[in-house]
Design a protein around this motif. Sequence first.
Motif, PDB file in Angstrom:
ATOM      1  N   ARG A   1     -15.646 -10.897   1.137  1.00  0.00           N
ATOM      2  CA  ARG A   1     -15.743 -10.671   2.584  1.00  0.00           C
ATOM      3  C   ARG A   1     -14.463 -11.111   3.285  1.00  0.00           C
ATOM      4  NH1 ARG A   1     -16.667 -14.027   6.501  1.00  0.00           N
ATOM      5  NH2 ARG A   1     -17.292 -15.704   5.059  1.00  0.00           N
ATOM      6  N   ILE A   2     -13.972 -12.329   2.989  1.00  0.00           N
ATOM      7  CA  ILE A   2     -12.777 -12.848   3.676  1.00  0.00           C
ATOM      8  C   ILE A   2     -11.538 -12.051   3.265  1.00  0.00           C
ATOM      9  CG2 ILE A   2     -11.272 -14.850   3.924  1.00  0.00           C
ATOM     10  CD1 ILE A   2     -13.741 -16.621   3.454  1.00  0.00           C
ATOM     11  N   ALA A   3     -11.376 -11.811   1.954  1.00  0.00           N
ATOM     12  CA  ALA A   3     -10.170 -11.143   1.471  1.00  0.00           C
ATOM     13  C   ALA A   3     -10.118  -9.697   1.932  1.00  0.00           C
ATOM     14  CB  ALA A   3     -10.110 -11.208  -0.053  1.00  0.00           C
ATOM     15  N   ALA A   4     -11.233  -8.985   1.828  1.00  0.00           N
ATOM     16  CA  ALA A   4     -11.230  -7.581   2.240  1.00  0.00           C
ATOM     17  C   ALA A   4     -10.942  -7.449   3.724  1.00  0.00           C
ATOM     18  CB  ALA A   4     -12.556  -6.924   1.886  1.00  0.00           C
ATOM     19  N   GLY A   5     -11.545  -8.354   4.516  1.00  0.00           N
ATOM     20  CA  GLY A   5     -11.281  -8.318   5.943  1.00  0.00           C
ATOM     21  C   GLY A   5      -9.834  -8.582   6.273  1.00  0.00           C
ATOM     22  N   PHE A   6      -9.234  -9.518   5.557  1.00  0.00           N
ATOM     23  CA  PHE A   6      -7.809  -9.827   5.781  1.00  0.00           C
ATOM     24  C   PHE A   6      -6.935  -8.611   5.468  1.00  0.00           C
ATOM     25  CE2 PHE A   6      -3.774 -11.228   3.793  1.00  0.00           C
ATOM     26  CZ  PHE A   6      -3.164 -11.746   4.927  1.00  0.00           C
ATOM     27  N   TYR A   7      -7.143  -8.011   4.300  1.00  0.00           N
ATOM     28  CA  TYR A   7      -6.293  -6.876   3.913  1.00  0.00           C
ATOM     29  C   TYR A   7      -6.523  -5.649   4.790  1.00  0.00           C
ATOM     30  CZ  TYR A   7      -4.447  -9.233  -0.220  1.00  0.00           C
ATOM     31  OH  TYR A   7      -3.776 -10.102  -1.048  1.00  0.00           O
ATOM     32  N   ASP A   8      -7.730  -5.570   5.410  1.00  0.00           N
ATOM     33  CA  ASP A   8      -7.967  -4.461   6.347  1.00  0.00           C
ATOM     34  C   ASP A   8      -7.133  -4.623   7.616  1.00  0.00           C
ATOM     35  OD1 ASP A   8      -9.745  -3.155   4.712  1.00  0.00           O
ATOM     36  OD2 ASP A   8     -11.534  -4.103   5.564  1.00  0.00           O
ATOM     37  N   ARG A   9      -6.797  -5.872   7.972  1.00  0.00           N
ATOM     38  CA  ARG A   9      -6.118  -6.142   9.247  1.00  0.00           C
ATOM     39  C   ARG A   9      -4.590  -6.139   9.134  1.00  0.00           C
ATOM     40  NH1 ARG A   9      -9.842 -10.359   9.066  1.00  0.00           N
ATOM     41  NH2 ARG A   9      -8.171 -11.885   8.835  1.00  0.00           N
ATOM     42  N   ILE A  10      -4.050  -6.069   7.899  1.00  0.00           N
ATOM     43  CA  ILE A  10      -2.595  -6.172   7.747  1.00  0.00           C
ATOM     44  C   ILE A  10      -2.031  -4.948   7.026  1.00  0.00           C
ATOM     45  CG2 ILE A  10      -2.737  -8.699   7.629  1.00  0.00           C
ATOM     46  CD1 ILE A  10      -2.091  -8.392   4.594  1.00  0.00           C
ATOM     47  N   ARG A  11      -0.711  -4.884   7.059  1.00  0.00           N
ATOM     48  CA  ARG A  11       0.038  -3.893   6.275  1.00  0.00           C
ATOM     49  C   ARG A  11       1.020  -4.655   5.376  1.00  0.00           C
ATOM     50  NH1 ARG A  11       0.503  -0.819  11.445  1.00  0.00           N
ATOM     51  NH2 ARG A  11       2.357  -2.081  11.773  1.00  0.00           N
ATOM     52  N   ILE A  12       1.092  -4.217   4.134  1.00  0.00           N
ATOM     53  CA  ILE A  12       2.080  -4.775   3.204  1.00  0.00           C
ATOM     54  C   ILE A  12       2.933  -3.615   2.718  1.00  0.00           C
ATOM     55  CG2 ILE A  12       2.478  -6.005   1.037  1.00  0.00           C
ATOM     56  CD1 ILE A  12      -0.266  -7.289   1.370  1.00  0.00           C
ATOM     57  N   HIS A  13       4.157  -3.558   3.191  1.00  0.00           N
ATOM     58  CA  HIS A  13       5.015  -2.417   2.877  1.00  0.00           C
ATOM     59  C   HIS A  13       5.873  -2.719   1.636  1.00  0.00           C
ATOM     60  CE1 HIS A  13       4.028  -0.080   6.414  1.00  0.00           C
ATOM     61  NE2 HIS A  13       4.143  -1.185   7.151  1.00  0.00           N
ATOM     62  N   VAL A  14       5.734  -1.857   0.654  1.00  0.00           N
ATOM     63  CA  VAL A  14       6.566  -1.926  -0.555  1.00  0.00           C
ATOM     64  C   VAL A  14       7.229  -0.570  -0.714  1.00  0.00           C
ATOM     65  CG1 VAL A  14       6.626  -2.326  -3.035  1.00  0.00           C
ATOM     66  CG2 VAL A  14       4.981  -3.593  -1.598  1.00  0.00           C
ATOM     67  N   THR A  15       8.541  -0.542  -0.515  1.00  0.00           N
ATOM     68  CA  THR A  15       9.332   0.711  -0.530  1.00  0.00           C
ATOM     69  C   THR A  15       8.675   1.803   0.296  1.00  0.00           C
ATOM     70  OG1 THR A  15       8.274   1.538  -2.545  1.00  0.00           O
ATOM     71  CG2 THR A  15      10.248   0.169  -2.825  1.00  0.00           C
ATOM     72  N   GLY A  16       8.228   1.427   1.496  1.00  0.00           N
ATOM     73  CA  GLY A  16       7.694   2.400   2.435  1.00  0.00           C
ATOM     74  C   GLY A  16       6.230   2.747   2.265  1.00  0.00           C
ATOM     75  N   ILE A  17       5.560   2.135   1.300  1.00  0.00           N
ATOM     76  CA  ILE A  17       4.137   2.415   1.062  1.00  0.00           C
ATOM     77  C   ILE A  17       3.330   1.159   1.359  1.00  0.00           C
ATOM     78  CG2 ILE A  17       2.404   3.063  -0.663  1.00  0.00           C
ATOM     79  CD1 ILE A  17       4.568   4.636  -2.107  1.00  0.00           C
TER      80      ILE A  17
END
Length: 732
Positions: free
Chosen positions: A675-691
Amino acid sequence: MITVSPSRRRAMRNYYRFSIFNVISYTFLAGNIIILYSLRLGATSALVGLIAASYQVTFVFSLVGRRIIERVGAVRLFGYAWLVRYLMMVPVLLTALPGIRDRTALSLSIITMGVFGFNVAKGVGITGTKPIVGEIPPSRERGAFLSNHHLVIQLGAIVTGIIMALVLGQESPLGRYMLLLAVGIVAGLFASYFILRLPEPRDAVASFAAGAGPGYRSAFAPGPFRTLASANAIAVFAVSMVQAFLVVYLKRVYGYADGTIVFFTVAGAAGGATMALVSRAVMDRVGSKPLVFGFMLMIVAVTVPLAIAPSVSGVWVLLFPSFIYFFFVMGQMGVMNAADNYFFAVTEADQRLDLGIVFGLGSGIAGTLGSFLGGLFLQTLEHAIPHSVTLPFSIHFSVAGVLIVLAMVRVTALPDQNSYPISDALGMLISPRDIRTIRLLNRLRRSRTVGQEHAAVAALRGSRSRLHVEELAARISSPSLTIRMEAIGALRAAPLTPYVEELLIHEVETHLFTTAHAAAELLGEARVERAVPALRSALDTNDYMVCARAMVALAKIGDRDSIARIESLLDRSPNPRVTIYAVKALEIFGSIDSLPLIFGRIDRRSEHFVRDELILSCSAIVGVFDDFYPLYTTFLDDRDEGYQTLTDLSHPVGGPVEVPDGLVDAHTDPRDFVRIAAGFYDRIRIHVTGIDVAPFIADAVRNRNVGRLERFRFFVAAIAILTVRLGMADAR
C-alpha cells in the motif's frame, strides 16, 4: 608445436655441420688474418682494399655458375666449387718459405691471386645456395633456421678468433700464420663433404634449365625485390668501406698489435652471435623488414664514435674497440640475415636462382666498389691531410654512415610483407610485455607434446601483445579441446585480426557443446559486428552455454534487433544460466522497456541466486547499481543491518519529494508495504533516459506474487530512497 619431417631435419643438421667447418676454414683463411699477414709483408692501403674487394667481386662468377648448374645440379655445383675454393689457398702456404717471403712483390702477388681464386670459386658455388637454402627449412621456420646458421657461424668465429688471438701476437712468426692457414684448408675439405650430403632442391630445379634472361629482366621490374636489392647494395657498399679499414684504423690511430686486434674480432663474433640469438627469437614474429632497418640503424650508431675517434685510457683501451666490433658485426650480420629472409619471402622457388644471382651480384659489385674505392678515398684523404692520422678516417667513416642512412630510407619503401610496421616492431623489441610474449611463443614453437603445448598456450593468457594472435590462431583449429579452449582464452586481451575473427565465427557455428561458447564470448568482447548472424543463430541451439554467451555478445556488439529474441528466452527458458545471461544482456543494452518482463520473471519459483541476479540487473537498468549493490549485500549478510541502513538513508533530504514515513518499517507486513510503496510510486516520476520507470515498479509491487518476496520489497524500498537522494525522482 611444430613438426619437421626427418628428411628436412637431416638436411638442416648437415647444413649446420657445413656451417661449423666453413667458419673454421673461413676464419683461418680469409678476412682479418689475410689482411694482417699482408700488412706484415708490406701491403699498402690500396692493396688491402684490393684484397678486401676480391671477397665481393667473386659474385660476378655466379654467372658462370648459372651456366653450369643445369648440368650438375645445385648441390654438386655448390660442393665441388667449395672444394676448389679451399684448394686455391694452398699456394699461399708457400709464401712462408724463405726464398719467397723475402720477395715482397712475389709474396703479395701469390696472396692476391690465391685470395682471388678462393673467391672466384665461391662465386661459382654460391649460385646454388639460394635454391638449396630456400627449400631446406619449412617456410614458417626459415627465419629461425637462418638465424641458427648465423649463430653457428658466430660461435665458431668466437672459438677460432680466440685461438687466433692466442697464436698470433705482436710480430708473430710467419710459421704461425701458415699453421692457421693449413688448418683452414683441412676444415674446408670437411665443409665441402657436408655440402654434398644436402638434398637437391625440387621446387627450384625447373628454373635451372630455363633461360636466364626473363629472370634477370624481372629483377629490374618495379617491386619489392628491386627495392630490397638497391637498399642492400647501398648498405653493402657502406659496410665494406668500414669493414675493410677497421683493422687499419685501430693499428694506425690507436697502435694496437695484431694479436690484440684479433681479440677484438672475437668481440665482433660475439656481436654476431647475439644478433643470431635475437633474430632467431624475433624474426619470425615481427618480420624481416623492421630488423633490416634496425640493424642498419645500429651500424650508423657505430660510425659515430669511429668518426669522433675519442682518446681512450684505462679499461676503455680494451672496451672501446671491443664495443665497436661487437655492434658493427651485430649490425652487419643482422642486415645480411634479415635481408636474406626478406628475399625468400618475396620470391618463389622458381625465381630464386636468377634473382639470387642478381641479388648476389648487386652485393658483390657494391662490396667491391666499397672496399676498393674506399681504399682509394682513404688514401687520397691521407695524402691531402698528411698532418693528421685521425681526420682522414673520421671523414671516411662519416661518409659511410651517411650512405647507410640512405639505405634506411630505401628500406622504408619496402612493403611490410608479413612484417609489423617499423616503428611498431622496434617498439615491441624494447617492450617487456612483447619480449615476454616472444619468449612464450618460442616456447610454444618448441613444444613437442600436448602437455607442453597446453602449458605454453596457457602462459599466454592475459597478454595484450599483438604478436601472438596469428600463432594462436592455428591452435583454435587444434583437434584437442583443451588446446582450443586455452588458445581462445589466451586471445582474450589481444586485438583480433580478420582471419582470427573468421576462425572464431566458424567455431561458434561448428563446435557446439565444446568451445563455441568461449568463441562467442570472445567475439562479443572484441565487438565483432560481422559475427552477429552466427551469434543470432546460436540463440536457437540446444547448447545453453553458447546460447547464454551469444546473448551477452550480441549486447556488447550493440545488436538491438536481438532484444526481442533475448526477452523471449528470458520469459520461457527454465535454465538458470540462460536466465542470468539474458538479463545481463538486457542490462548491457540498458533496455528499460524490459523491466516489466524482468519483474515478472522474479516472481517465478527459482533459486535465490537467480533472483539476486535479476534484482541487481534491474538496479543497473534504473541507474543506481553502484549505490544499491553495497546496500543489498549488507541486507543479504544481515537483514536487520540492511533495513537499518535504509532507515538511516530515508531521512528527509529537502528535495522535491520525500520518502514516505513507514516505508522501510512496513517490510514486516507485506500488505502494508504494498500500500505505501505503490502509493509512493504512483505520485512520482523516475526518469531514466527519458522513460518514466515508476509505473513499472508500482505495477510490480501490486503483483501479489512479486510483492510477497522480501528481497524484492527491499529492492523497491531501496530504489525509492536512492532515486530521491540522487535527485532522480520528482512529483507528478
